[in-house]
Design a protein around this motif. Structure first.
Motif, PDB file in Angstrom:
ATOM      1  N   THR A  19       0.717  -1.227   0.062  1.00 35.20           N
ATOM      2  CA  THR A  19       0.142   0.052  -0.016  1.00 35.20           C
ATOM      3  C   THR A  19       0.901   1.360  -0.016  1.00 35.20           C
ATOM      4  O   THR A  19       1.765   1.251   0.797  1.00 35.20           O
ATOM      5  CB  THR A  19      -0.845   0.035   1.277  1.00 35.20           C
ATOM      6  OG1 THR A  19      -1.609  -1.161   1.059  1.00 35.20           O
ATOM      7  CG2 THR A  19      -1.791   1.201   1.178  1.00 35.20           C
ATOM      8  N   VAL A  20       0.544   2.167  -0.966  1.00 31.65           N
ATOM      9  CA  VAL A  20       1.443   3.168  -0.978  1.00 31.65           C
ATOM     10  C   VAL A  20       0.585   4.466  -1.056  1.00 31.65           C
ATOM     11  O   VAL A  20      -0.277   4.472  -1.587  1.00 31.65           O
ATOM     12  CB  VAL A  20       2.141   3.363  -2.661  1.00 31.65           C
ATOM     13  CG1 VAL A  20       3.102   4.536  -2.836  1.00 31.65           C
ATOM     14  CG2 VAL A  20       3.185   2.105  -2.784  1.00 31.65           C
ATOM     15  N   ALA A  21       1.206   5.235  -0.022  1.00 34.98           N
ATOM     16  CA  ALA A  21       0.802   6.756   0.173  1.00 34.98           C
ATOM     17  C   ALA A  21       1.405   7.705  -0.744  1.00 34.98           C
ATOM     18  O   ALA A  21       2.517   7.563  -1.048  1.00 34.98           O
ATOM     19  CB  ALA A  21       0.768   7.180   1.594  1.00 34.98           C
ATOM     20  N   ALA A  22       0.425   8.525  -1.590  1.00 39.44           N
ATOM     21  CA  ALA A  22       0.924   9.496  -2.437  1.00 39.44           C
ATOM     22  C   ALA A  22       0.567  10.954  -2.145  1.00 39.44           C
ATOM     23  O   ALA A  22      -0.732  11.095  -1.825  1.00 39.44           O
ATOM     24  CB  ALA A  22       0.845   8.966  -3.999  1.00 39.44           C
ATOM     25  N   GLU A  23       1.487  12.064  -2.313  1.00 40.76           N
ATOM     26  CA  GLU A  23       0.841  13.480  -2.443  1.00 40.76           C
ATOM     27  C   GLU A  23       1.813  14.336  -3.358  1.00 40.76           C
ATOM     28  O   GLU A  23       2.645  13.769  -3.800  1.00 40.76           O
ATOM     29  CB  GLU A  23       0.802  13.904  -0.869  1.00 40.76           C
ATOM     30  CG  GLU A  23       2.438  14.331  -0.497  1.00 40.76           C
ATOM     31  CD  GLU A  23       2.267  15.006   0.733  1.00 40.76           C
ATOM     32  OE1 GLU A  23       1.394  14.912   1.512  1.00 40.76           O
ATOM     33  OE2 GLU A  23       3.597  15.922   1.067  1.00 40.76           O
ATOM     34  N   GLY A  24       0.823  14.951  -3.865  1.00 36.03           N
ATOM     35  CA  GLY A  24       1.278  15.839  -5.068  1.00 36.03           C
ATOM     36  C   GLY A  24       1.455  17.349  -4.371  1.00 36.03           C
ATOM     37  O   GLY A  24       0.634  17.939  -3.925  1.00 36.03           O
ATOM     38  N   ILE A  25       2.547  17.916  -4.744  1.00 34.21           N
ATOM     39  CA  ILE A  25       2.796  19.273  -4.317  1.00 34.21           C
ATOM     40  C   ILE A  25       2.927  20.070  -5.651  1.00 34.21           C
ATOM     41  O   ILE A  25       3.859  19.659  -6.345  1.00 34.21           O
ATOM     42  CB  ILE A  25       4.131  19.381  -3.401  1.00 34.21           C
ATOM     43  CG1 ILE A  25       3.892  18.357  -2.380  1.00 34.21           C
ATOM     44  CG2 ILE A  25       4.170  20.885  -2.923  1.00 34.21           C
ATOM     45  CD1 ILE A  25       2.864  18.923  -1.378  1.00 34.21           C
ATOM     46  N   ALA A  26       2.490  21.174  -5.572  1.00 34.67           N
ATOM     47  CA  ALA A  26       2.575  22.042  -7.006  1.00 34.67           C
ATOM     48  C   ALA A  26       3.439  23.141  -6.685  1.00 34.67           C
ATOM     49  O   ALA A  26       3.143  23.924  -5.466  1.00 34.67           O
ATOM     50  CB  ALA A  26       1.137  22.550  -7.521  1.00 34.67           C
ATOM     51  N   ARG A  27       4.424  23.576  -7.534  1.00 38.75           N
ATOM     52  CA  ARG A  27       5.091  24.853  -7.499  1.00 38.75           C
ATOM     53  C   ARG A  27       4.777  25.666  -8.396  1.00 38.75           C
ATOM     54  O   ARG A  27       4.710  25.414  -9.654  1.00 38.75           O
ATOM     55  CB  ARG A  27       6.394  24.469  -7.439  1.00 38.75           C
ATOM     56  CG  ARG A  27       7.541  25.797  -7.171  1.00 38.75           C
ATOM     57  CD  ARG A  27       9.139  25.507  -7.347  1.00 38.75           C
ATOM     58  NE  ARG A  27       9.197  25.075  -8.651  1.00 38.75           N
ATOM     59  CZ  ARG A  27       9.227  25.576  -9.968  1.00 38.75           C
ATOM     60  NH1 ARG A  27       9.017  27.010  -9.841  1.00 38.75           N
ATOM     61  NH2 ARG A  27       9.634  24.930 -11.088  1.00 38.75           N
ATOM     62  N   GLU A  28       4.590  27.105  -8.010  1.00 36.76           N
ATOM     63  CA  GLU A  28       3.988  27.894  -9.156  1.00 36.76           C
ATOM     64  C   GLU A  28       5.042  28.137 -10.251  1.00 36.76           C
ATOM     65  O   GLU A  28       6.263  28.105 -10.039  1.00 36.76           O
ATOM     66  CB  GLU A  28       3.736  29.318  -8.258  1.00 36.76           C
ATOM     67  CG  GLU A  28       5.023  30.136  -7.722  1.00 36.76           C
ATOM     68  CD  GLU A  28       4.416  31.287  -7.130  1.00 36.76           C
ATOM     69  OE1 GLU A  28       3.190  31.673  -6.963  1.00 36.76           O
ATOM     70  OE2 GLU A  28       5.350  32.071  -6.785  1.00 36.76           O
ATOM     71  N   ARG A  29       4.470  28.362 -11.264  1.00 38.31           N
ATOM     72  CA  ARG A  29       5.561  28.430 -12.476  1.00 38.31           C
ATOM     73  C   ARG A  29       6.665  29.457 -12.277  1.00 38.31           C
ATOM     74  O   ARG A  29       7.763  29.014 -12.821  1.00 38.31           O
ATOM     75  CB  ARG A  29       4.560  28.933 -13.772  1.00 38.31           C
ATOM     76  CG  ARG A  29       5.215  28.751 -15.000  1.00 38.31           C
ATOM     77  CD  ARG A  29       4.450  29.224 -16.343  1.00 38.31           C
ATOM     78  NE  ARG A  29       5.012  28.821 -17.431  1.00 38.31           N
ATOM     79  CZ  ARG A  29       4.436  28.609 -18.746  1.00 38.31           C
ATOM     80  NH1 ARG A  29       3.157  28.653 -18.653  1.00 38.31           N
ATOM     81  NH2 ARG A  29       5.291  28.200 -19.588  1.00 38.31           N
ATOM     82  N   ASN A  30       6.341  30.578 -12.083  1.00 42.12           N
ATOM     83  CA  ASN A  30       7.434  31.501 -12.118  1.00 42.12           C
ATOM     84  C   ASN A  30       7.800  32.060 -10.642  1.00 42.12           C
ATOM     85  O   ASN A  30       8.126  33.148 -10.455  1.00 42.12           O
ATOM     86  CB  ASN A  30       6.689  32.714 -12.937  1.00 42.12           C
ATOM     87  CG  ASN A  30       6.582  32.472 -14.271  1.00 42.12           C
ATOM     88  OD1 ASN A  30       7.480  31.667 -14.809  1.00 42.12           O
ATOM     89  ND2 ASN A  30       5.457  33.168 -14.907  1.00 42.12           N
ATOM     90  N   GLY A  31       7.681  31.165  -9.689  1.00 44.41           N
ATOM     91  CA  GLY A  31       8.221  31.299  -8.277  1.00 44.41           C
ATOM     92  C   GLY A  31       8.544  30.009  -7.482  1.00 44.41           C
ATOM     93  O   GLY A  31       8.602  28.892  -7.922  1.00 44.41           O
ATOM     94  N   GLU A  32       8.547  30.138  -6.345  1.00 43.17           N
ATOM     95  CA  GLU A  32       8.964  29.189  -5.235  1.00 43.17           C
ATOM     96  C   GLU A  32       7.615  28.777  -4.341  1.00 43.17           C
ATOM     97  O   GLU A  32       7.826  27.843  -3.542  1.00 43.17           O
ATOM     98  CB  GLU A  32       9.992  29.642  -4.252  1.00 43.17           C
ATOM     99  CG  GLU A  32      11.313  29.781  -5.084  1.00 43.17           C
ATOM    100  CD  GLU A  32      12.015  28.731  -5.948  1.00 43.17           C
ATOM    101  OE1 GLU A  32      11.655  27.524  -5.472  1.00 43.17           O
ATOM    102  OE2 GLU A  32      12.318  28.898  -7.154  1.00 43.17           O
TER     103      GLU A  32
END
Length: 117
Positions: A71-84
């Motif tokens: 069983t694998v837990a996953a999470e997605g983190i988005a970084r804004e295109r032109n920043g941090e």
């Protein structure tokens, strides 16, 4: 891409789920030392919005081990295109079954033995 957006212009949740499944599958195959197929996906949440052009990073960890499954837990983190700035945009859990060369479930312990060879 724009084709991956919902009617409001945000990234479609189904696309995010697919990216998480790819990341989780890569981990399951690596840990399992072979073929691992997803048999269920649960506990999805989309706490933040992701815009087209943002960068998505998917982080995964093995949350549980069964006789033939991971069983694998996953999470997605988005970084804004032109920043941090970053935002957690998705999370979910995937269950994988390890398969042998005949597409039959194989024990997780067998994968560990292969890792020691």
């Amino acid at each position: 891409m724009p084709s991956d957006t919902n009617p409001y212009g945000g990234v479609f949740g189904g696309w995010l789920m697919g990216q998480m499944a790819l990341g989780a599958g890569a981990l399951a195959s690596r840990v399992g030392k072979g073929r691992a197929v997803v048999v269920s996906a649960t506990d999805f949440a989309f706490p933040g919005a992701m815009a087209v052009g943002d960068e998505l990073s998917v982080y995964c960890e093995v949350a549980a081990t069964g006789r033939t499954s991971l069983t694998v837990a996953a999470e997605g983190i988005a970084r804004e295109r032109n920043g941090e700035a970053t935002t957690k945009v998705c999370s979910g859990t995937f269950k994988f079954v390890l398969l042998d060369d005949d597409n039959k479930p194989r024990a997780v312990a067998e994968a560990a033995l292969t890792a020691n060879d």
